[in-house]
Scaffold this motif. Structure first.
Motif, PDB file in Angstrom:
ATOM      1  N   GLN A  46      -6.353  25.437 -27.562  1.00  0.00           N
ATOM      2  CA  GLN A  46      -5.765  24.493 -26.602  1.00  0.00           C
ATOM      3  C   GLN A  46      -6.699  23.305 -26.435  1.00  0.00           C
ATOM      4  N   PHE A  47      -6.127  22.122 -26.439  1.00  0.00           N
ATOM      5  CA  PHE A  47      -6.920  20.907 -26.248  1.00  0.00           C
ATOM      6  C   PHE A  47      -5.989  19.806 -25.763  1.00  0.00           C
ATOM      7  N   ASP A  48      -6.568  18.700 -25.304  1.00  0.00           N
ATOM      8  CA  ASP A  48      -5.785  17.564 -24.841  1.00  0.00           C
ATOM      9  C   ASP A  48      -5.941  16.410 -25.822  1.00  0.00           C
ATOM     10  N   LYS A  49      -4.909  15.561 -25.866  1.00  0.00           N
ATOM     11  CA  LYS A  49      -4.918  14.512 -26.883  1.00  0.00           C
ATOM     12  C   LYS A  49      -4.045  13.346 -26.443  1.00  0.00           C
ATOM     13  N   THR A 109      -9.131  12.913 -28.564  1.00  0.00           N
ATOM     14  CA  THR A 109      -8.829  14.318 -28.334  1.00  0.00           C
ATOM     15  C   THR A 109     -10.096  15.039 -27.871  1.00  0.00           C
ATOM     16  N   THR A 110      -9.925  16.258 -27.376  1.00  0.00           N
ATOM     17  CA  THR A 110     -11.043  17.034 -26.845  1.00  0.00           C
ATOM     18  C   THR A 110     -12.187  17.146 -27.854  1.00  0.00           C
ATOM     19  N   GLN A 128     -13.868  14.349 -20.516  1.00  0.00           N
ATOM     20  CA  GLN A 128     -12.585  14.342 -21.212  1.00  0.00           C
ATOM     21  C   GLN A 128     -11.611  13.365 -20.564  1.00  0.00           C
ATOM     22  N   SER A 159      -0.923  14.619 -23.874  1.00  0.00           N
ATOM     23  CA  SER A 159      -0.439  15.979 -23.659  1.00  0.00           C
ATOM     24  C   SER A 159      -1.514  17.000 -23.978  1.00  0.00           C
ATOM     25  N   SER A 160      -1.307  18.209 -23.476  1.00  0.00           N
ATOM     26  CA  SER A 160      -2.036  19.364 -23.966  1.00  0.00           C
ATOM     27  C   SER A 160      -1.376  19.801 -25.272  1.00  0.00           C
ATOM     28  N   CYS A 161      -2.171  20.370 -26.170  1.00  0.00           N
ATOM     29  CA  CYS A 161      -1.689  20.781 -27.486  1.00  0.00           C
ATOM     30  C   CYS A 161      -2.158  22.205 -27.745  1.00  0.00           C
TER      31      CYS A 161
END
Length: 422
Positions: free
Chosen positions: A276-279, A383-384, A171, A254-256
């Motif tokens: 929750q995931f990062d993007k 994104t993740t 990631q 950011s994390s989302c």
């Protein structure tokens, strides 16, 4: 929100847009009636205030019984002004509330229909022919020591997970690659807040039809963002920005967070649909006349990233009935997922025209120096969820993973990731 002048001058365009979204066209007539009432109330209050001002001048020069009579008239007029201002405030509030609920105007070229009525614009690459039965991304991720869903659920509940070992590295590699591309393309890299005030969340259009998707911290009256688009849109709230040199571009890492309300039973396996995931998200401010060309550029940058991870994908033009409230037009890039024998969304890019900036009071100065409402656009750069496509498309028969060439420098030069325990 939509431009009130369009509502007055071309109400049929607003009706057509609402029809395309499958929403109530009768809102237009209600808005027009409220607008007429509001403007009439403003004119009446202005006239009474002007009369009150003139009377004040007469009172200043009056004496005796004339003054007493004018003071009595002034008292009556003050009551009328107060009543007129209350009607102005009430009419304006009713209009503003309904106006804010109207979604952006659908672009005339957007396909008609709902979720399944998209138009495929192109295919890029061909699905790989596998001579073995493919594993899905969860089985692959667990085998590589990259993903732990069981402990994610133990710690946080369903649709949470741990990225572990090479999963965390993968990631970071992906997002660093996206950040490097964004900076190289002239974007200013940002790590924005992920908690925002209600007026920022509402201003971007996420507290309308999609309010159920948003996590709210009621004790603090803050919202967790589902995309850094929200924070980046709020960055220039109540400002006049300089667009004389062209579009202003930001890339937010950011994390989302998304509640995934209404998705019960959908994509419960693995990390396709999670809380929750990062993007890394691209965000642009530009002049309205530049927005369509900028939309094409954002799509081009998304495709550039997809080429780097070497997966087959297609680009679709989303139908009007499937657009978010702030988008006038949206393109999705969907990658081929071998075990599902289907294309699944990895990125989207939306042209929000002046809808968000009007709500957030973000303007620029035109050639004559007059303030005008800016346009905003957004697009996902990585994104993740991309890990799903990478794992499934680059898997080897023994459960190993061939690392796409562009990601190798971020993974210590490794060409292959092998299952743990070897």
């Amino acid at each position: 929100m939509i431009d009130p002048r369009i509502l007055r001058e071309d109400p049929d365009a607003v009706r057509a847009s609402l029809h395309a979204r499958g929403e109530d066209e009768g809102v237009v007539d209600k808005l027009l009636a409220l607008d007429t009432r509001r403007r009439s109330a403003i004119a009446a209050a202005d006239a009474l205030r002007a009369e009150q001002k003139q009377l004040g001048k007469r009172i200043g020069g009056a004496r005796g019984t004339d003054r007493d009579g004018l003071l009595a008239t002034g008292k009556e007029l003050a009551a009328k002004v107060k009543e007129a201002e209350a009607e102005q405030a009430a009419a304006s509030a009713e209009f503003a509330e309904l106006h804010a609920a109207v979604p952006n105007l659908v672009h005339p070229a957007a396909p008609a229909g709902g979720e399944d009525d998209y138009v495929v614009l192109k295919h890029v690459g061909s699905p790989r022919e596998l001579d073995f039965t493919p594993r899905d991304h969860l089985e692959l991720g667990e085998g590589l020591g990259a993903l732990d869903m069981e402990r994610g659920a133990k710690v946080s509940g369903a649709r949470f997970y741990f990225l572990t070992g090479v999963g965390a590295q993968l990631q970071l590699a992906l997002l660093n690659l996206a950040a490097a591309q964004a900076v190289g393309a002239g974007f200013q890299l940002m790590i924005p807040p992920v908690l925002v005030r209600p007026e920022i969340m509402a201003g971007t259009g996420f507290l309308g039809a999609h309010a159920a998707e948003v996590y709210r911290l009621r004790d603090d009256d803050l919202y967790l963002v589902g995309t850094s688009e929200v924070s980046l849109a709020g960055y220039h709230t109540d400002e006049i920005i300089d667009l004389s040199a062209g579009p202003r571009r930001y890339a937010g890492w950011s994390s989302c967070f998304r509640r995934e309300a209404g998705s019960y039973g959908k994509d419960t396996r693995g990390i396709i649909r999670v809380h929750q995931f990062d993007k890394v998200e691209m965000f642009t401010y530009c002049r309205p006349e530049e927005a369509e060309a900028e939309h094409d550029r954002l799509l081009g940058w998304e495709e550039e990233m997809l080429a780097k991870i070497e997966v087959p994908y297609r680009v679709i033009d989303t139908a009007g009935g499937d657009l978010g409230s702030s988008a006038a037009r949206k393109y999705d890039c969907e990658a081929w997922i071998p075990t599902q024998r289907a294309y699944r969304e990895l990125t989207s890019t939306s042209n929000c025209t002046t809808f968000q900036a009007r709500r957030l009071n973000i303007r620029y100065r035109d050639e004559s120096g007059r303030p005008q409402v800016a346009a905003t656009l957004n697009g996902t750069l990585a994104t993740t969820r991309w890990i799903v496509a990478i794992l499934e498309n680059h898997q080897l028969e023994d459960g190993s993973l061939r690392v796409p060439e562009a990601l190798r420098p971020y993974l210590g030069g490794r060409e292959v990731l092998e299952p743990v325990g070897r």
